[in-house]
Write a protein that holds these residues in place. Sequence first.
Motif, PDB file in Angstrom:
ATOM      1  N   GLY A 182       0.772  -1.228   0.000  1.00 10.89           N
ATOM      2  CA  GLY A 182       0.000   0.000   0.000  1.00 10.89           C
ATOM      3  C   GLY A 182       0.802   1.277   0.000  1.00 10.89           C
ATOM      4  O   GLY A 182       1.997   1.297   0.305  1.00 10.89           O
ATOM      5  N   PRO A 183       0.152   2.399  -0.338  1.00  7.18           N
ATOM      6  CA  PRO A 183       0.794   3.714  -0.313  1.00  7.18           C
ATOM      7  C   PRO A 183       1.053   4.157   1.120  1.00  7.18           C
ATOM      8  O   PRO A 183       0.517   3.580   2.070  1.00  7.18           O
ATOM      9  CB  PRO A 183      -0.243   4.614  -0.993  1.00  7.18           C
ATOM     10  CG  PRO A 183      -1.545   3.954  -0.706  1.00  7.18           C
ATOM     11  CD  PRO A 183      -1.272   2.476  -0.726  1.00  7.18           C
ATOM     12  N   LYS A 184       1.852   5.197   1.268  1.00  6.34           N
ATOM     13  CA  LYS A 184       2.328   5.580   2.591  1.00  6.34           C
ATOM     14  C   LYS A 184       1.204   5.885   3.568  1.00  6.34           C
ATOM     15  O   LYS A 184       1.289   5.536   4.747  1.00  6.34           O
ATOM     16  CB  LYS A 184       3.264   6.795   2.482  1.00  6.34           C
ATOM     17  CG  LYS A 184       3.981   7.117   3.785  1.00  6.34           C
ATOM     18  CD  LYS A 184       5.048   8.164   3.585  1.00  6.34           C
ATOM     19  CE  LYS A 184       5.813   8.416   4.881  1.00  6.34           C
ATOM     20  NZ  LYS A 184       6.893   9.419   4.706  1.00  6.34           N
ATOM     21  N   ASP A 185       0.146   6.503   3.116  1.00  9.94           N
ATOM     22  CA  ASP A 185      -0.933   6.864   4.036  1.00  9.94           C
ATOM     23  C   ASP A 185      -1.862   5.687   4.348  1.00  9.94           C
ATOM     24  O   ASP A 185      -2.716   5.785   5.222  1.00  9.94           O
ATOM     25  CB  ASP A 185      -1.742   8.031   3.482  1.00  9.94           C
ATOM     26  CG  ASP A 185      -2.407   7.706   2.153  1.00  9.94           C
ATOM     27  OD1 ASP A 185      -1.887   6.840   1.419  1.00  9.94           O
ATOM     28  OD2 ASP A 185      -3.452   8.308   1.851  1.00  9.94           O
ATOM     29  N   LYS A 231      12.047  -0.350  14.033  1.00  9.51           N
ATOM     30  CA  LYS A 231      12.527   1.028  14.132  1.00  9.51           C
ATOM     31  C   LYS A 231      12.410   1.753  12.805  1.00  9.51           C
ATOM     32  O   LYS A 231      12.146   2.958  12.753  1.00  9.51           O
ATOM     33  CB  LYS A 231      13.979   1.042  14.610  1.00  9.51           C
ATOM     34  CG  LYS A 231      14.504   2.425  14.945  1.00  9.51           C
ATOM     35  CD  LYS A 231      15.876   2.348  15.604  1.00  9.51           C
ATOM     36  CE  LYS A 231      16.367   3.721  16.028  1.00  9.51           C
ATOM     37  NZ  LYS A 231      17.687   3.643  16.712  1.00  9.51           N
ATOM     38  N   GLY A 232      12.597   1.035  11.699  1.00 10.72           N
ATOM     39  CA  GLY A 232      12.586   1.680  10.394  1.00 10.72           C
ATOM     40  C   GLY A 232      11.241   1.721   9.709  1.00 10.72           C
ATOM     41  O   GLY A 232      11.126   2.257   8.611  1.00 10.72           O
ATOM     42  N   SER A 233      10.217   1.184  10.342  1.00 10.40           N
ATOM     43  CA  SER A 233       8.928   1.083   9.662  1.00 10.40           C
ATOM     44  C   SER A 233       8.271   2.440   9.454  1.00 10.40           C
ATOM     45  O   SER A 233       8.244   3.283  10.345  1.00 10.40           O
ATOM     46  CB  SER A 233       7.977   0.193  10.459  1.00 10.40           C
ATOM     47  OG  SER A 233       6.715   0.140   9.844  1.00 10.40           O
ATOM     48  N   ASP A 234       7.720   2.625   8.252  1.00 10.27           N
ATOM     49  CA  ASP A 234       6.900   3.813   7.996  1.00 10.27           C
ATOM     50  C   ASP A 234       5.443   3.407   7.750  1.00 10.27           C
ATOM     51  O   ASP A 234       4.652   4.191   7.241  1.00 10.27           O
ATOM     52  CB  ASP A 234       7.445   4.616   6.813  1.00 10.27           C
ATOM     53  CG  ASP A 234       7.393   3.840   5.499  1.00 10.27           C
ATOM     54  OD1 ASP A 234       7.068   2.626   5.525  1.00 10.27           O
ATOM     55  OD2 ASP A 234       7.673   4.443   4.445  1.00 10.27           O
ATOM     56  N   ALA A 235       5.090   2.187   8.117  1.00  8.33           N
ATOM     57  CA  ALA A 235       3.733   1.694   7.920  1.00  8.33           C
ATOM     58  C   ALA A 235       2.806   2.233   9.003  1.00  8.33           C
ATOM     59  O   ALA A 235       3.215   2.462  10.139  1.00  8.33           O
ATOM     60  CB  ALA A 235       3.707   0.171   7.927  1.00  8.33           C
TER      61      ALA A 235
END
Length: 334
Positions: free
Chosen positions: A151-154, A191-195
């Motif tokens: 999915g997209p970032k948002d 730590k690196g997740s942007d989900a």
Amino acid sequence: MKTILLSLSLVIGLASISLAKFPEDFDAPVSRIAFGSCNKHDLPQPLWGVIEEAKPDLFIWMGDNVYGDTEDMKVLKAKYDAQRKNQGYAGFSKKTPILSTWDDHDYGENNAGSWYTKKAESQQLALDFTDVPSDDPRRSREGIYGSYTFGPKDKRLKVILIDNRYHSDKRGQGEDMLGQEQMSWLKQELKGSDAKLNLIVSGTQVLPVDHRYEKWANFPATRDALFDFIREEKVPGVMFISGDRHIHEISVKNDADTPYPFVEVTSSGLTHSWRNFPGEPNRHRSGIVHDELGFGFIEINWDGEHPDVTFQIRNEDNAVVNSVRLPLESLKAN
């Protein structure tokens, strides 16, 4: 059916990996996830049509996907092949992207850990089962763990598959279940997740502590290290699903160990379950225990004024028998 509204914040990782049975549009949001465990290739499998009717965007195996229980890889492969050829599953798997981790019986031996002698060979057969590509990083790791991002970032969902077998100590002879390399990887993923939502998939239960069977609580150092990291790093969006137990239940842990409520759906019993379950304590249990066949389901409402996530247990009729609903806005670490 029991529905509970909770305020929640969730957590976990980074790193996308290719997958054979994958949506053509990698940026399309995933809104409906089905999952299950404890499946014997030679028993009736009545649920594949039911799960298909639920229209999942993704299905996740959580272990005991077949009952191998052997050191003979020809026997294990034959069981995987029989499962792939099952009429209901074959039709379902052609239409639905599938991810998987394992537990002990498909790993190769009941309650086995790092001492199982055929674990490297078994790993490749498990990855073959769900058509994981030959160049996927999971093929070259010591252990079946991996992550996938949708999915997209948002509207981003990350699925993190844990290997609770390959590096595990024997119970009572150590407290390491994941191994140093996998734990380091998991922390980096978190730590690196942007989900927005991060789903940790485990063969055995993570939150329950009271029963006497296999669980993360048998390895307190591993469990505490994960919870401490999530809390200290304020990683948002973690939720858990698990199998193994031959029952279906939802657990919610909201205390000093957690920066927000952690929710775990245990769904175990695609072909056989602990019918007439006698009961057992679970201080974190929410709602009923379903002891018949069934599957787990997550519905993510990404849109609208108040997006939310609903965790469900569904029965053979696709009816919801237990659920917990969480506002998406509340799934943030403070």
